[in-house]
Design a protein around this motif. Structure first.
Motif, short mmCIF file in Angstrom:
data_model
loop_
_atom_site.label_atom_id
_atom_site.label_comp_id
_atom_site.label_asym_id
_atom_site.label_seq_id
_atom_site.Cartn_x
_atom_site.Cartn_y
_atom_site.Cartn_z
N LEU A 425 0.81 -1.21 0.00
CA LEU A 425 0.00 0.00 0.00
C LEU A 425 0.85 1.26 0.00
CD1 LEU A 425 -3.03 -0.65 2.39
CD2 LEU A 425 -3.08 -0.09 -0.04
N GLY A 426 2.01 1.21 0.64
CA GLY A 426 2.87 2.38 0.70
C GLY A 426 3.29 2.85 -0.68
N LEU A 427 3.74 1.91 -1.51
CA LEU A 427 4.17 2.27 -2.86
C LEU A 427 2.98 2.65 -3.73
CD1 LEU A 427 6.96 -0.38 -3.58
CD2 LEU A 427 7.21 2.02 -2.89
N SER A 428 1.81 2.05 -3.49
CA SER A 428 0.61 2.44 -4.23
C SER A 428 0.23 3.88 -3.91
CB SER A 428 -0.56 1.51 -3.90
OG SER A 428 -0.26 0.18 -4.27
N ILE A 429 0.35 4.24 -2.64
CA ILE A 429 0.08 5.64 -2.24
C ILE A 429 1.07 6.57 -2.91
CG2 ILE A 429 0.13 7.23 -0.28
CD1 ILE A 429 -1.01 4.92 1.40
N VAL A 430 2.34 6.17 -2.95
CA VAL A 430 3.36 6.98 -3.61
C VAL A 430 3.00 7.20 -5.08
CG1 VAL A 430 5.76 6.96 -4.42
CG2 VAL A 430 5.24 6.37 -2.06
N GLN A 431 2.59 6.14 -5.74
CA GLN A 431 2.26 6.25 -7.17
C GLN A 431 1.07 7.19 -7.39
OE1 GLN A 431 4.30 4.78 -9.35
NE2 GLN A 431 3.19 5.83 -11.01
N LEU A 432 0.03 7.07 -6.57
CA LEU A 432 -1.14 7.94 -6.71
C LEU A 432 -0.78 9.40 -6.44
CD1 LEU A 432 -3.94 5.82 -5.02
CD2 LEU A 432 -3.75 6.38 -7.43
N MET A 433 0.03 9.63 -5.43
CA MET A 433 0.41 11.01 -5.10
C MET A 433 1.29 11.62 -6.18
SD MET A 433 1.10 11.10 -0.99
CE MET A 433 -0.27 11.46 0.11
N LEU A 434 2.24 10.86 -6.67
CA LEU A 434 3.13 11.39 -7.70
C LEU A 434 2.34 11.74 -8.96
CD1 LEU A 434 6.25 9.05 -7.43
CD2 LEU A 434 6.03 11.40 -6.66
N LYS A 435 1.38 10.92 -9.32
CA LYS A 435 0.56 11.20 -10.50
C LYS A 435 -0.22 12.49 -10.33
CE LYS A 435 -2.99 9.17 -13.47
NZ LYS A 435 -3.88 7.99 -13.70
N GLU A 436 -0.79 12.69 -9.14
CA GLU A 436 -1.56 13.90 -8.88
C GLU A 436 -0.66 15.13 -8.85
OE1 GLU A 436 -5.01 16.02 -8.35
OE2 GLU A 436 -4.81 13.87 -8.72
N MET A 437 0.58 14.99 -8.39
CA MET A 437 1.51 16.12 -8.29
C MET A 437 2.22 16.41 -9.60
SD MET A 437 3.29 15.81 -4.51
CE MET A 437 3.87 14.14 -4.71
N GLY A 438 2.01 15.59 -10.61
CA GLY A 438 2.70 15.80 -11.88
C GLY A 438 4.16 15.37 -11.83
N LEU A 439 4.46 14.35 -11.02
CA LEU A 439 5.82 13.84 -10.90
C LEU A 439 5.87 12.42 -11.44
CD1 LEU A 439 6.62 15.09 -7.27
CD2 LEU A 439 7.25 16.19 -9.42
N ARG A 440 7.06 12.01 -11.80
CA ARG A 440 7.26 10.67 -12.36
C ARG A 440 8.27 9.91 -11.51
NH1 ARG A 440 9.11 9.95 -18.52
NH2 ARG A 440 6.91 10.46 -18.82
N LYS A 441 7.98 8.62 -11.32
CA LYS A 441 8.89 7.74 -10.59
C LYS A 441 9.52 6.76 -11.56
CE LYS A 441 7.43 4.20 -8.30
NZ LYS A 441 6.82 3.27 -7.33
N GLU A 442 10.85 6.69 -11.54
CA GLU A 442 11.59 5.75 -12.36
C GLU A 442 12.42 4.85 -11.45
OE1 GLU A 442 13.84 8.32 -14.81
OE2 GLU A 442 12.20 8.74 -16.21
N VAL A 443 12.31 3.54 -11.65
CA VAL A 443 12.96 2.56 -10.77
C VAL A 443 13.92 1.71 -11.59
CG1 VAL A 443 12.61 0.65 -9.17
CG2 VAL A 443 10.93 2.50 -9.29
N SER A 444 15.15 1.60 -11.11
CA SER A 444 16.11 0.65 -11.68
C SER A 444 16.59 -0.24 -10.54
CB SER A 444 17.28 1.38 -12.33
OG SER A 444 17.95 2.20 -11.39
#
Length: 460
Positions: A425-444
């Motif tokens: 749930l923590g990472l799901s919350i991060v994804q939802l918040m980043l989308k709303e804030m206009g930010l992108r998460k890239e993972v390697s």
């Protein structure tokens, strides 16, 4: 048989087209017979009989024309023209013209603009060749001795020189062919209109499918008939109604689920607070080593359960769009420095090194600072839980390209085994918040660790 009777009872495109075919097979021969009969009758009325046709006796025509030419020897031009006019008045279906000894066209009755004003020897030869088997029966006679005054020509439509029966057959055949072409064209027109109407209805249905309304579903179409296409339109409208009903049920179930999650999250906080207070009281009591370890384990699990409930509540609010978002100009360097200071004790207690690498100059993002704090907290919590075996986590901020926030660790990577598997749930919350804030998460990620980069979308 049932299908046949069923098709006969209700309008069917197949039955309609079969009716067109059958009508053509029955009506076409009768219509052609009537056209043939009518063409013969009309031809008989229009085409003159042998006794009424002055052009049928070609021998007499030739003889009269040559006699006329002989009578004009040494005649002046006006006399020749009057003679041609007199001939044309007696034989109005004929055309006559005179070319003088200088190869100049002097008269043409009726006037024919296709005839050249000056006749060359080549054109004259070509004219003579065509006069033999052309569509016009032609007679040429010279005027004067050795044609010194030129020649005059008389032309009659060749079919007028044919016998009456042959002329009748030609006219009748032409009329019959024309009638057959008209009837065939009528059949093709009816067939085209039939299929074109079907095509328009199908294109309209296709357009309705490809142009969804604001709800994302197509709008219903007006049923245009009771045939196969009409039943297809009815089925299409029924499908839309089913989809709309499904959407409503899904929205109601989602609303109930969110309400249930919100209530459970709220109701679970009270007993957790009571249990936490009793666990704190037990820590103050004289306990054995095993008792202290048990109390410490209870405290850790209570912290995890509290965080899980908080994440569940936040995820429910984010999914419903009810999590307050207030963007402003935010210095992410200052925000990260404050958050890292709060996380140092937790990393130190877990035996992990937390290494910051922050620039001195500020880096500004237009975002909600509280949301960004929550994102950074969840990413650090994830590193603390799943990358503890690496013993190292770094937080970096790069100022170029709009700024990037990097969280690196030396854990087993996303594909590795972690002793603290969570709900995600923590990472799901991060994804939802980043989308709303206009930010992108890239993972390697790999065996040597994981790097998570957060940056603004508009830097592409």
């Amino acid at each position: 048989m049932k299908r046949l009777f069923g098709a006969a009872r209700r309008p069917s495109l197949l039955v309609r087209y079969l009716l067109i075919i059958v009508s053509a097979l029955v009506v076409l021969p009768v219509a052609l017979l009537m056209v043939g009969t009518g063409s013969v009758v009309i031809s008989g009325l229009v085409s003159p009989k042998e006794r009424d046709n002055p052009y049928a006796d070609t021998s007499r025509l030739i003889e009269e024309w040559h006699r006329e030419a002989a009578s004009l020897r040494h005649a002046d031009p006006e006399t020749i023209v009057r003679s041609l006019e007199s001939w044309h008045s007696r034989y109005p279906r004929s055309s006559v013209f005179w070319v003088d000894g200088g190869s100049r066209l002097r008269a043409s009755l009726p006037f024919n603009e296709d005839l050249p004003r000056v006749w060359s020897s080549v054109y004259t030869v070509d004219f003579m060749k065509e006069a033999v088997n052309g569509t016009k029966y032609s007679v040429v006679a010279f005027i004067g001795k050795d044609g010194e005054q030129g020649f005059m020509a008389m032309q009659v439509p060749r079919y007028l020189t044919l016998p009456y029966g042959q002329r009748l057959g030609m006219l009748g055949g032409t009329a019959y062919t024309a009638g057959a072409i008209v009837l065939l064209g009528l059949f093709l027109t009816v067939s085209f209109l039939f299929f074109n109407r079907i095509r328009k209805r199908l294109v309209r249905l296709q357009a309705a499918m490809e142009q969804p309304s604001g709800s994302g579903l197509p709008l219903p179409v007006e049923v245009s008939g009771a045939d196969e296409v009409g039943r297809l339109e009815e089925s299409f409208n029924g499908m839309i109604r089913e989809l709309e009903a499904g959407r409503r049920r899904e929205a109601e179930e989602e609303s109930l689920r969110r309400e249930l999650v919100a209530r459970l999250s709220h109701d679970l906080r009270t007993p957790l607070t009571v249990v936490r207070s009793h666990a704190y009281s037990l820590e103050r009591e004289p306990l054995s080593d095993q008792g202290r370890r048990s109390v410490a384990l209870i405290g850790g699990k209570l912290d995890y359960l509290s965080q899980l409930i908080e994440n569940l509540f936040s995820y429910s609010l984010l999914s419903a769009g009810k999590y307050a978002y207030r963007p402003e100009k935010t210095d992410i360097v200052r925000l990260a420095r404050t958050q890292l200071a709060a996380w140092y004790p937790a990393f130190e207690q877990a035996g992990m090194e937390l290494e910051p690498e922050l620039p001195d100059a500020p880096v500004y993002w237009h975002t909600d600072p509280h949301w960004l704090e929550r994102v950074l907290d969840n990413l650090l919590q994830n590193a603390l839980q799943h990358a503890a075996s690496g013993g190292w986590t770094a937080v970096r901020i790069v100022g170029d390209g709009g700024g990037r926030l990097l969280i690196e660790d030396k854990g087993p990577g996303l594909g590795g085994d972690s002793p603290n598997k969570g709900s995600g749930l923590g990472l799901s919350i991060v994804q939802l918040m980043l989308k709303e804030m206009g930010l992108r998460k890239e993972v390697s990620s790999g065996e040597g660790g994981t790097t998570v980069a957060v940056r603004p979308e508009q830097t592409d």
